[in-house]
Structures are given as structure tokens and as C-alpha cells.
Design a protein around this motif. Sequence first.
Motif, PDB file in Angstrom:
ATOM      1  N   VAL A 171       0.842  -1.205   0.000  1.00  9.15           N
ATOM      2  CA  VAL A 171       0.000   0.000   0.000  1.00  9.15           C
ATOM      3  C   VAL A 171       0.876   1.252   0.000  1.00  9.15           C
ATOM      4  O   VAL A 171       0.595   2.213  -0.726  1.00  9.15           O
ATOM      5  N   ALA A 172       1.942   1.245   0.806  1.00 10.07           N
ATOM      6  CA  ALA A 172       2.837   2.406   0.866  1.00 10.07           C
ATOM      7  C   ALA A 172       3.444   2.699  -0.497  1.00 10.07           C
ATOM      8  O   ALA A 172       3.486   3.856  -0.943  1.00 10.07           O
ATOM      9  N   VAL A 173       3.915   1.662  -1.177  1.00  7.37           N
ATOM     10  CA  VAL A 173       4.517   1.845  -2.500  1.00  7.37           C
ATOM     11  C   VAL A 173       3.472   2.338  -3.494  1.00  7.37           C
ATOM     12  O   VAL A 173       3.739   3.234  -4.312  1.00  7.37           O
ATOM     13  N   LEU A 174       2.262   1.789  -3.432  1.00  8.29           N
ATOM     14  CA  LEU A 174       1.197   2.222  -4.345  1.00  8.29           C
ATOM     15  C   LEU A 174       0.884   3.702  -4.178  1.00  8.29           C
ATOM     16  O   LEU A 174       0.768   4.444  -5.171  1.00  8.29           O
ATOM     17  N   ILE A 175       0.737   4.130  -2.927  1.00 10.72           N
ATOM     18  CA  ILE A 175       0.412   5.535  -2.669  1.00 10.72           C
ATOM     19  C   ILE A 175       1.511   6.443  -3.218  1.00 10.72           C
ATOM     20  O   ILE A 175       1.240   7.469  -3.860  1.00 10.72           O
ATOM     21  N   LEU A 176       2.767   6.084  -2.969  1.00 13.37           N
ATOM     22  CA  LEU A 176       3.871   6.916  -3.439  1.00 13.37           C
ATOM     23  C   LEU A 176       3.936   6.922  -4.966  1.00 13.37           C
ATOM     24  O   LEU A 176       4.203   7.967  -5.579  1.00 13.37           O
ATOM     25  N   LEU A 177       3.689   5.779  -5.590  1.00 14.66           N
ATOM     26  CA  LEU A 177       3.698   5.721  -7.053  1.00 14.66           C
ATOM     27  C   LEU A 177       2.597   6.594  -7.648  1.00 14.66           C
ATOM     28  O   LEU A 177       2.802   7.262  -8.666  1.00 14.66           O
ATOM     29  N   ILE A 178       1.437   6.589  -7.026  1.00 14.41           N
ATOM     30  CA  ILE A 178       0.339   7.438  -7.504  1.00 14.41           C
ATOM     31  C   ILE A 178       0.760   8.903  -7.472  1.00 14.41           C
ATOM     32  O   ILE A 178       0.497   9.669  -8.411  1.00 14.41           O
ATOM     33  N   ALA A 179       1.423   9.303  -6.368  1.00 14.83           N
ATOM     34  CA  ALA A 179       1.885  10.695  -6.262  1.00 14.83           C
ATOM     35  C   ALA A 179       2.944  11.003  -7.319  1.00 14.83           C
ATOM     36  O   ALA A 179       2.922  12.083  -7.940  1.00 14.83           O
ATOM     37  N   CYS A 180       3.864  10.067  -7.552  1.00 11.86           N
ATOM     38  CA  CYS A 180       4.902  10.273  -8.578  1.00 11.86           C
ATOM     39  C   CYS A 180       4.294  10.325  -9.976  1.00 11.86           C
ATOM     40  O   CYS A 180       4.749  11.088 -10.840  1.00 11.86           O
ATOM     41  N   ILE A 181       3.263   9.522 -10.192  1.00  9.16           N
ATOM     42  CA  ILE A 181       2.576   9.538 -11.495  1.00  9.16           C
ATOM     43  C   ILE A 181       1.930  10.895 -11.740  1.00  9.16           C
ATOM     44  O   ILE A 181       1.961  11.420 -12.862  1.00  9.16           O
ATOM     45  N   ASN A 182       1.351  11.486 -10.692  1.00 16.59           N
ATOM     46  CA  ASN A 182       0.804  12.834 -10.832  1.00 16.59           C
ATOM     47  C   ASN A 182       1.863  13.797 -11.352  1.00 16.59           C
ATOM     48  O   ASN A 182       1.627  14.580 -12.275  1.00 16.59           O
ATOM     49  N   PHE A 183       3.031  13.727 -10.720  1.00 15.68           N
ATOM     50  CA  PHE A 183       4.115  14.631 -11.122  1.00 15.68           C
ATOM     51  C   PHE A 183       4.485  14.404 -12.585  1.00 15.68           C
ATOM     52  O   PHE A 183       4.603  15.347 -13.379  1.00 15.68           O
ATOM     53  N   THR A 184       4.657  13.144 -12.968  1.00 15.51           N
ATOM     54  CA  THR A 184       5.051  12.807 -14.337  1.00 15.51           C
ATOM     55  C   THR A 184       3.999  13.266 -15.334  1.00 15.51           C
ATOM     56  O   THR A 184       4.311  13.863 -16.375  1.00 15.51           O
ATOM     57  N   ASN A 185       2.747  12.986 -15.038  1.00 12.29           N
ATOM     58  CA  ASN A 185       1.658  13.375 -15.944  1.00 12.29           C
ATOM     59  C   ASN A 185       1.601  14.878 -16.139  1.00 12.29           C
ATOM     60  O   ASN A 185       1.496  15.383 -17.261  1.00 12.29           O
ATOM     61  N   LEU A 194     -13.058   6.353 -20.078  1.00  8.56           N
ATOM     62  CA  LEU A 194     -12.526   5.092 -20.626  1.00  8.56           C
ATOM     63  C   LEU A 194     -11.349   4.589 -19.796  1.00  8.56           C
ATOM     64  O   LEU A 194     -11.218   3.383 -19.538  1.00  8.56           O
ATOM     65  N   LEU A 195     -10.480   5.515 -19.372  1.00  9.78           N
ATOM     66  CA  LEU A 195      -9.349   5.127 -18.529  1.00  9.78           C
ATOM     67  C   LEU A 195      -9.824   4.601 -17.180  1.00  9.78           C
ATOM     68  O   LEU A 195      -9.271   3.629 -16.641  1.00  9.78           O
ATOM     69  N   ALA A 196     -10.850   5.236 -16.632  1.00  6.12           N
ATOM     70  CA  ALA A 196     -11.403   4.789 -15.346  1.00  6.12           C
ATOM     71  C   ALA A 196     -11.996   3.388 -15.468  1.00  6.12           C
ATOM     72  O   ALA A 196     -11.830   2.550 -14.571  1.00  6.12           O
ATOM     73  N   ILE A 197     -12.693   3.115 -16.570  1.00 10.58           N
ATOM     74  CA  ILE A 197     -13.272   1.786 -16.790  1.00 10.58           C
ATOM     75  C   ILE A 197     -12.172   0.739 -16.891  1.00 10.58           C
ATOM     76  O   ILE A 197     -12.266  -0.348 -16.289  1.00 10.58           O
ATOM     77  N   SER A 224      -0.762  14.839 -28.104  1.00 11.45           N
ATOM     78  CA  SER A 224      -1.184  13.447 -28.294  1.00 11.45           C
ATOM     79  C   SER A 224      -0.004  12.494 -28.330  1.00 11.45           C
ATOM     80  O   SER A 224      -0.136  11.325 -28.019  1.00 11.45           O
ATOM     81  N   ARG A 225       1.173  12.983 -28.727  1.00 11.61           N
ATOM     82  CA  ARG A 225       2.327  12.093 -28.809  1.00 11.61           C
ATOM     83  C   ARG A 225       2.804  11.652 -27.428  1.00 11.61           C
ATOM     84  O   ARG A 225       3.517  10.682 -27.290  1.00 11.61           O
ATOM     85  N   LYS A 226       2.450  12.389 -26.387  1.00 12.69           N
ATOM     86  CA  LYS A 226       2.817  11.993 -25.019  1.00 12.69           C
ATOM     87  C   LYS A 226       1.646  11.341 -24.297  1.00 12.69           C
ATOM     88  O   LYS A 226       1.779  10.921 -23.160  1.00 12.69           O
ATOM     89  N   SER A 227       0.490  11.276 -24.943  1.00 16.21           N
ATOM     90  CA  SER A 227      -0.712  10.836 -24.246  1.00 16.21           C
ATOM     91  C   SER A 227      -0.721   9.351 -23.948  1.00 16.21           C
ATOM     92  O   SER A 227      -1.337   8.910 -22.981  1.00 16.21           O
ATOM     93  N   ASP A 228      -0.031   8.544 -24.754  1.00 15.65           N
ATOM     94  CA  ASP A 228      -0.061   7.094 -24.515  1.00 15.65           C
ATOM     95  C   ASP A 228       0.510   6.756 -23.146  1.00 15.65           C
ATOM     96  O   ASP A 228      -0.078   5.988 -22.382  1.00 15.65           O
ATOM     97  N   VAL A 268      -1.473   5.278 -19.733  1.00 19.73           N
ATOM     98  CA  VAL A 268      -1.054   4.101 -18.969  1.00 19.73           C
ATOM     99  C   VAL A 268      -0.910   4.456 -17.485  1.00 19.73           C
ATOM    100  O   VAL A 268      -1.358   3.715 -16.596  1.00 19.73           O
ATOM    101  N   LEU A 269      -0.292   5.604 -17.220  1.00 15.53           N
ATOM    102  CA  LEU A 269      -0.083   6.004 -15.833  1.00 15.53           C
ATOM    103  C   LEU A 269      -1.406   6.327 -15.142  1.00 15.53           C
ATOM    104  O   LEU A 269      -1.591   6.002 -13.966  1.00 15.53           O
ATOM    105  N   VAL A 270      -2.319   6.976 -15.860  1.00 19.80           N
ATOM    106  CA  VAL A 270      -3.631   7.278 -15.275  1.00 19.80           C
ATOM    107  C   VAL A 270      -4.394   5.990 -14.990  1.00 19.80           C
ATOM    108  O   VAL A 270      -5.057   5.853 -13.958  1.00 19.80           O
ATOM    109  N   ILE A 271      -4.307   5.011 -15.900  1.00 10.97           N
ATOM    110  CA  ILE A 271      -4.945   3.709 -15.650  1.00 10.97           C
ATOM    111  C   ILE A 271      -4.380   3.076 -14.386  1.00 10.97           C
ATOM    112  O   ILE A 271      -5.111   2.514 -13.563  1.00 10.97           O
TER     113      ILE A 271
END
Length: 814
Positions: A308-322, A745-748, A436-440, A444-447
Motif C-alpha cells: 500500500v505504501a509503495v502504491l500511494i507513493l507511485l500514484i503521487a509520482c505519477i501525478n508529477f510525471t503526468n 474510458l481510462l477509469a473503466i 497526443s504524442r505523449k498521451s499514450d 497508462v499512468l492514469v490507468i
Amino acid sequence: MLKNYIKIAVRNIIRHRLYAFINTAGLSVGLAAFIFISLYIYNETGYDTFWEDHDHIYRVNAAWTWGEGESRYATAPPPLAGRMVDEIPEIASATRIFKRSDFTLRPETNTSRVFRETNVYIADQNYFKVFSNRLIHGDPETALTEPVSIVLSESAARRYFGAEIDDMGELPGKHVLGGKDGSTAWKITGIIKDIPANSHQNFDIIVSMSTFGPAFSNNNNWAWNIMHTYVRLNKNQPPTQALAAVSEKLNRIIQEHAAPFMGTSAEETEADIAYYLQPARSIHLHSRYLREMKPNSDITYIYIFGGVAVLILLIACINFTNLATALSVKRAREVGVRKVLGSSTSRLVFQFLTESLIFSFAATALALGIVELGMVIFSIGFEWHFVNGLFDDPGFGLLILAITLATGILAGLYPAFVLTGFKPVTVLKGKAVSYSRKSDLRNVLVIFQFTASIGLIISTGVISDQLKFMNNKHLGFDRENVVIIENDREIEEERARFREALTVYPEILSACFSTGIPALDQFMVRDYTVEGSSGGVGLRWFEVDEHFVETLDLKLVAGNSFHSGSSSDSLGIILNQAAVKELGLVHPVGERIVINKGENDERTVQVVGVVEDYHFESLYNRVRPLGMEFLRGYTFKDYISIRIAPGKTREALEIIKRTWAAFEPQVPVTYRFLDEDFDALHRSEQRLGQLFGVFSVLAVIIAGLGLFGLAAYTAQQRNKEISIRKVLGANVSQIVLMLLKNIVLLAIAGFLIASAIVFFGMEEWLSSFAFRTTLRVEQFLMAIVVTAGIVLLSVSYQTIKSAFENPVNALKEE
């Protein structure tokens, strides 16, 4: 150069304030969650490591096989420790600990101050040879040698003598007075440091085993698994190397000593009995045996918490990357100009990593404040105790620094290479790389964010359901409104009068005496042989009086309960249904059973009744066979169970205190509630539910912040497209649906992935319970509702704002 990088970073942070706020908030929450769970894991995995040479200290456990079943004990028979020291050279010393009863004590200097000590253990003279670094005053060689000697913890010493002494070194040689009238003078022979909370041992006072005579300290009963036995291995060889030799020699001890005592062949005894060593530091997370000193946790939950700790931190890092990649178009010209002016790619990467690290250090500063607040909230609200704080251990401080650096680099590395990869000619002509070239990658990160958040939400629902199931499950008895007093033979000959004095009040519905209660986890095992048969079986056993069935609200399915004054009932027994099945009885009432056949305490009893199976142990276990013999004389401590009228707790407790004081004016009464005892057996599961609940909310917040920021930049980058569509006739709802479509669609996709993972993971977790709930569709539907709420709250504001914007403003800009 670094100063310049920092200056530019600060200017960019000020220029993109929304981006900076979202990133700092998301990272701080993510880091706070990670640090908090890391601190919890650090405390949990540090159990019993404060002992000197802790890696050489082991507990001796026992495993007994009865037919097809097996019972594992955290205890061993009394003579085993001496035999191990004498016959196994790899063992330097061994000691035995036993909790026999509670003690009433008072300082000799002020006998009016009376204390009821419920956390006292009896130990032999070798205790400080095994646990050698806690005694701060006294001689470890002799502290527990003399009869009627006692060792106090620092906190106990302060309770008794705190206002009267300046130095605890003055206490050895003084006395505390024990017993109802203070007639037993216990000589203080030592003072020990308080046992920390992160230990499976939890006593305040140790008394010498020699006090109770050779029949106790030199007991040769190999069938009595009653004493917590610990050994210290010699230092002349690694523990892992010594263990193999110890294991082989333990088998020889069984053959040469236990088998003759049991009266069976060495082969039969070795097949039925096994002794094995367990590292003391592993007990808290790897031991759920019978007769544990206190309920332990489970290593599985450490893995879950870590995940859970790793997941939470990854979610925060994904925000930064996105958000950083989404911002790439706005900073493309900056990169192009700096490259034309001679800046190298490596310097640009360092520039963007500097910005990322600034965010990370700022977030860590906020996170540490959140963690300090969280520790207070969890310790008060959820009774989580942290022995080691944030800054108590330099090693943990270095871990926080490493996490901060790793987070900053992890979150900023990919955006840095994306932003520095633009070609100057392209971006300076105004042809920045398309969104759009960075959207893929962002998709993936949003999913992944949705998968993690939804998985935590569903798991929280499943864990909550299992906890509710355990709390609401009919246990075969009524655990509510039952007060438990550890009697310890204070009220012995006057049991009937005491009960009558209580039950004259309408607030007291019933009361009983017994040597065992549900949730005790200290049940003894006796050998039961149906009269006329050859083989016996081991069943859990304790003694009860004639009011036990009524007070606990057990359901009789055959026969009767015991009756007061009945001579036949004095040699009677009540079985549960599991015991009837185990013994193979068809018509149990009236059957005669021999208990401990061939032993000194052999006796024959008659079945007078059968009760419906009830849970006297954790719901991890199936209901095991149980025999309840009629309570006669006392050998061990007993318990008074008092059922009080619902809604009359305060009044009933006052009556109980008053009545106890009338019978035992010199002994303070201590009590607890039966439902709290039973809940304590599942404290690890309660903590799991609490953690998942809190951190699923945090995951939702972090993901929501990321979606809000991403929606803001998406709307800005598609601003002209939105304006053109509006000019061509698109209405507001169509624009909103267009912008929401991709996120939905990403949420689904995230929901489908999370559902599959959680289904199999939670099924595996639930299978560890003998009695469990089932996965329900509602748990998954709830996740859909929460996810929809996240999306709408995070994205709707930006999409609706863009949809209502005047198209002229966007189209005239170029």
C-alpha cells in the motif's frame, strides 16, 4: 551554477502556481503515507531486537499431534529447559517464564497504598542469563534465586516508591508486601528497564519461581506444556549452523525422557510430539500458537502495508510525471532557446531534476508534519503505539532522506528527458510536439492510478465486511454486557454468597465462576478416553460452575447443565458438539469418560450435557473439541463472569465494586469486558481495516488532484479545438462529453484491472479464516460510485469552464 538552477526553478514554480500546488500537495500526501507506513513497519519488524545478542535468543515451541489434528504451543513442559542445557552443548543457557496468577502488593513504607498487579510473570533463576541487558540494579546471578524475591520494572518501582526515593539503586533489599493482608514480604532484588511495547513479553514484575517450591520449579511432567521456555545459543558458531544440531538433539531428548514419562515407545512419542526453536524476534509476526503471551500480528500484513505504501507513493509520482509532460508544450520554447544559446542536454536534465527535487524536499517537509500529526491521531484514536519515532533512530532519518531523493528523481527523470528532447528548430517555429504524442504514456499512468485507487477502495470494503462479519457473527454465546474479573482465588469458599450478593440487584442478571473463558487462548488439553475403548484423544478443557451455561448464554442441545449441590454433577462433564463428534459418541448423555488415563490425576466423569459449538478461540480457527468439567477445588486462577443488564453499565460496575469491597476490602478489584477480550484476538485485522480505510481516502485525494491538474492542462491545450467545435455548432453537453470521454474510458480500464486483482487477492486473504464473509457485488459497485465521484469532482470544473468559454478569445490568439 546550482544557485542559478535553483533560481530558475523557483521562477518556474511561481509562474505555474497551480501546477506547483498540485504537485506539492500530491507528493506531500504520498510521502506522508509512505513514511507513516514505513515507520509502522519499522516498529513492527523491530520487535524484541532490543535484547542483547537478540539473534541468539530463541523460544522453544511444542507441537502435539492428536489423531489427524495438531496443536502448536508457544510453551513447553517444565523439565525441557534443564535437559537442553545439560545435553545440548550449542545452548549456553535456558530459562522458563510462567504466568500463574495476579498479585496484590503494597509498599512496606505505606501499606494503605494497595495495587492489584495483573501483569506479573514467574521466572526461574536463569532469566537474566538469557535476557541479559535490562537489569539496571541488582545482581543478575542472584536476583531470582531466593524464594519470595521480586524484580520490579522502573514504572512499577515508581508506583510503589516514586515519592520516597531519589535513586532506584536504593530499592534492592527493601520489600513489597503481598497477599490480602500484606503478610508475605517480597524482597526486592532488582530493578529492570521497562519492557518496550515492541516486545512479545509484556510484564511489569517478575517473581522468583523458587518461591513456589520444587514441585513447581522442578516439575518433571513432560505432558504439561505450560512454561514459556527460552534459550540462548552459544556465540562460538552462527545460529543457523547451531539450529540443525539442536533439532537433532531435541529428538533424542524426546526419545530418552518424554517417551518413558508418556509410557509409549520412542518412535510413537517422536511421531506425536515435536519441539522446535523459534527466533524471539520473529514471534510477533510469525506466531499464532496456543498460549501466546499476547495476541501477535502477522507478517502477511506487513507485506500488504508495504505494498500500500509503495502504491500511494507511485500514484503521487505519477501525478508529477503526468503534469510535467502535459506542461511540456508550455516549456518547449524555453528549452529551444536555451539549447540555441549553448545549453547541453545534461545541463537541462539537471535543471529539471533540480525543480523535481525542490518539489520533493518541500513535500517531505510537509509530509513530516502530517506524519507527526498522524502518529498522535492513530495512537489516540486507533491505539497504534510507536516505540520508535521519526527522529529517534538516525538510520530512519537516512531512510527518509533516501526516499526524498528517490522520489524527486523518480518523479522528475522521465519529464526531464521528455522536455530536453525537443528539437530547437521545431519548437522555435511554433511547431511544438503534439500533446497526443505523449498521451499514450500518460494514459497508462492514469490507468495505473485508477487501478490502485479502485483496488484500495474495493479492498477496504471487503476488509470492512469481514470485520463486521466477525463482530456480528453469532459466536454460540452472548459476549455483550459481560464483565470479567480475574479472581485468582480471592473469593473461594464464599463463591455462592458473593454471587447471591450480586444477583439481588436488577442490574446484575447472572454470575458464574470458571477456570476458562472465551478468548482466553490459554486452554489446557486433557486426554479423553471413552470408557471401554482403547485410544484417547486430546481435548481442550476447563472447569465451570453450575451458572456458566446460563451466564454465557450457551445453548444446550442435549442433557442439562450442572446443578448446585448435586453429588453426581461433581463428577460430571459438559461437552460441545465438536467433542461429541471427536469422541465418536452417538448418545453422549450418560456416557462415562476417563480423563488422563494412567496418570496421577486420572478420574472418570459422566457426560451430563452437550452444548452447541461456540467460539472460544479466534475465528481463524474452527471450533475445536471442548470439555467443561464441574468446578471443584482450585489449582489455578479462575474468572468471575458477570452478565449485566443492557444500558446499565455504570450502575452495574458500581455494584460490582461495592460488593467486591465488602468481601475483599484489602484487594482492589480489576475487571474488563468479554467483548473487548474477543476483539483483541483480531486486532491485526482491525488495524488492516483502519489502514486501508485511511489510505484509500488518501489515494483518492492524490488521484483527484492529478486528474484536476491534468484536466486543466488538457483543456488549455485543446482550447482552440473546443472553440472551433462551438463555432461549428457543438453545444456545451457535447463539449463536456468529449473532454470526459477519455478519462471515463481510462477509469473503466482501471476498474476492470483492479476488480480482477482484488477478487483473487481478497479471496486468498478470506480463505485464511475458518469463518468468513463472501465477496459481494455491492463492494465493486461502491468502487464505481466513488470512482465516478472522483472523476466528476476532479474534471468537471475544468471541462465545464472550457465549454462555456467565449470561442473568440481562443481563436484570436496566435
